[in-house]
Design an enzyme around this catalytic site. Sequence first.
Site, PDB file in Angstrom:
ATOM      1  N   HIS A  95     -15.509  -3.259  -3.993  1.00 52.07           N
ATOM      2  CA  HIS A  95     -14.785  -4.588  -3.524  1.00 52.07           C
ATOM      3  C   HIS A  95     -15.707  -5.261  -2.656  1.00 52.07           C
ATOM      4  O   HIS A  95     -15.896  -6.576  -3.034  1.00 52.07           O
ATOM      5  CB  HIS A  95     -13.442  -3.861  -2.675  1.00 52.07           C
ATOM      6  N   ASP A 114      -7.482   0.048 -10.681  1.00 53.59           N
ATOM      7  CA  ASP A 114      -6.607   0.671 -11.009  1.00 53.59           C
ATOM      8  C   ASP A 114      -5.557   0.047 -11.919  1.00 53.59           C
ATOM      9  O   ASP A 114      -4.701  -0.236 -11.764  1.00 53.59           O
ATOM     10  CB  ASP A 114      -5.388   1.154  -9.795  1.00 53.59           C
ATOM     11  N   GLU A 158       0.333   3.987  -3.091  1.00 53.47           N
ATOM     12  CA  GLU A 158       0.099   5.530  -2.960  1.00 53.47           C
ATOM     13  C   GLU A 158       1.078   6.192  -3.446  1.00 53.47           C
ATOM     14  O   GLU A 158       0.921   7.372  -3.709  1.00 53.47           O
ATOM     15  CB  GLU A 158      -0.074   5.916  -1.357  1.00 53.47           C
ATOM     16  N   GLU A 188     -13.223  -3.609   1.748  1.00 52.11           N
ATOM     17  CA  GLU A 188     -12.025  -4.027   1.423  1.00 52.11           C
ATOM     18  C   GLU A 188     -10.594  -4.416   2.476  1.00 52.11           C
ATOM     19  O   GLU A 188      -9.799  -3.526   2.434  1.00 52.11           O
ATOM     20  CB  GLU A 188     -11.166  -2.832   0.351  1.00 52.11           C
ATOM     21  N   TRP A 196       0.748  -1.151   0.007  1.00 53.41           N
ATOM     22  CA  TRP A 196       0.125  -0.130  -0.142  1.00 53.41           C
ATOM     23  C   TRP A 196       0.806   1.236   0.004  1.00 53.41           C
ATOM     24  O   TRP A 196       0.574   2.394  -0.626  1.00 53.41           O
ATOM     25  CB  TRP A 196      -1.108  -0.087   1.185  1.00 53.41           C
TER      26      TRP A 196
END
Length: 501
Positions: free
Chosen positions: A375, A433, A199, A350, A195
Amino acid sequence: MGVRKVPGLLCVVLLCWTPLCCGRPDPRQREALMKMELAREIGGSVVLNEKEKLLDEKLHQLKLQDMALPEFPPAVHFFKAKPLIEQSPVFSLLQRMPKGAALHVHDFAMVGVEWLVKNVTYRENCYVCFKDDRSVQFLFSAGQPKPQGHCSTWILLRTLREKLNSTELDNSFIRNLTLFTEDPDTAYPDQDVVWKRFEQAFLVAYGLVTYAPVFKDYLYEGFRQFYMDNVMYVEVRALLPPTYELDGRRNSKDWSMRACQEVLHRFRAQYPDFLGARIIFTVHRGINETEAVNAVKEAMTLQRNFPDIMAGFDFVGREDSGRPLWYFREALELPEEQGIRLPYFFHAGETDTEGTDVDQNMMDALLFNTSRIGHGFAMARHPVVKELARKMDVAVEVCPISNQVLKLVSDLRNHPAAVLMAEGQPMVISSDDPAMFGATGLSHDFYQAFMGFGGMNSNLATLKELVTNSIRYSSLSSTVKEKAIADLLVKWDKFVSETLL
């Protein structure tokens, strides 16, 4: 395509079911139960015509070939599975298949990163700086930008390319803009690491995409890439950050919304069968209560000013480390209090952590009357949520590759959506994404869902219902949906006929 009625024999089985102590079950009873189970699955109520049945048989044979591969793609990390998927005749068929709508896609991750690097970074006045964390930052400027903390001196990219190998430089930029790595298990040992890198990649894209001329070109290219993957409509979750001009001037959210309208008008002039796109305005779930109130007020204003293109509101960011939906209840109650309809499209579930405040997000999303659940990975553990979502006819936006890359599940055969699909839970497939993962449009995610979730049970009827669901559960008006589904089914029939040739 209504709900299939339970055949009389199945009703008899249910009403007259008694334990069989003799150990000699009735074969008719067994067959009836198997039919009942199949009828509940997504696609179970879809009746295929003769041509579709022929294509379904062909697809079944192709599917058997992929099932027999030494490395079954859905069981392998996508970064390793991608070459296997792209060699598959099943994938080739899914690429040609009309896929309806992409309903869960983020603004800065729509466009393949090669376009950003090979097109945008070669434009005039593009500067780059190299940060302490080994990432990069881009900025368009009429003159030398001011120095920035934790970053090298800004360098004009055109000058840098004269000194360095352009191919190696471009490849380093591509690595900064995606999560791709040849050894994902080592590079991303846990969710915290992946993560953080995820980001960081968004921040790298930020300086490129928020440059006003690029913002418009990026949207156009995003629509084009999805359209070329046989997607006819897109709902974009967008942070709508201020775009900037070459002289540093900042533009408002209204400017961005007008830019979206302009780009969409231009795109549809060139591709008239593209249905369109709408924006779901998003803010990060790390904001505080006061900021959330202001964000919802801003969303209501955008909804009033741009009703044709503004779909609704959502929170984004990592759910496990963000604030739960219930924290924002004062802000989320504002539209109802003011008699304003602001649709919600909440990311919820999620997570693979059970019993936390965040794990309650799906229930709270439904209590706030969300239009869809983004999700919903945790839904299989929440029977009341499943039942309520079904009664409210709220679809789950399932994004298989995203869930795997962000380490919620490793083998997609074990994805909770497999259970939801078997139960006929309202569902759409999307890609979240795709640019960050090296996926294209919806085809890669459809392959993973079709091969990984449903096993040999999922078939052409499964695909047809998922594709139709994507329009049915969109934010479009009922009148537009009706026409869009009709247009989609025309494309579907053409696809079936051409694929049989």
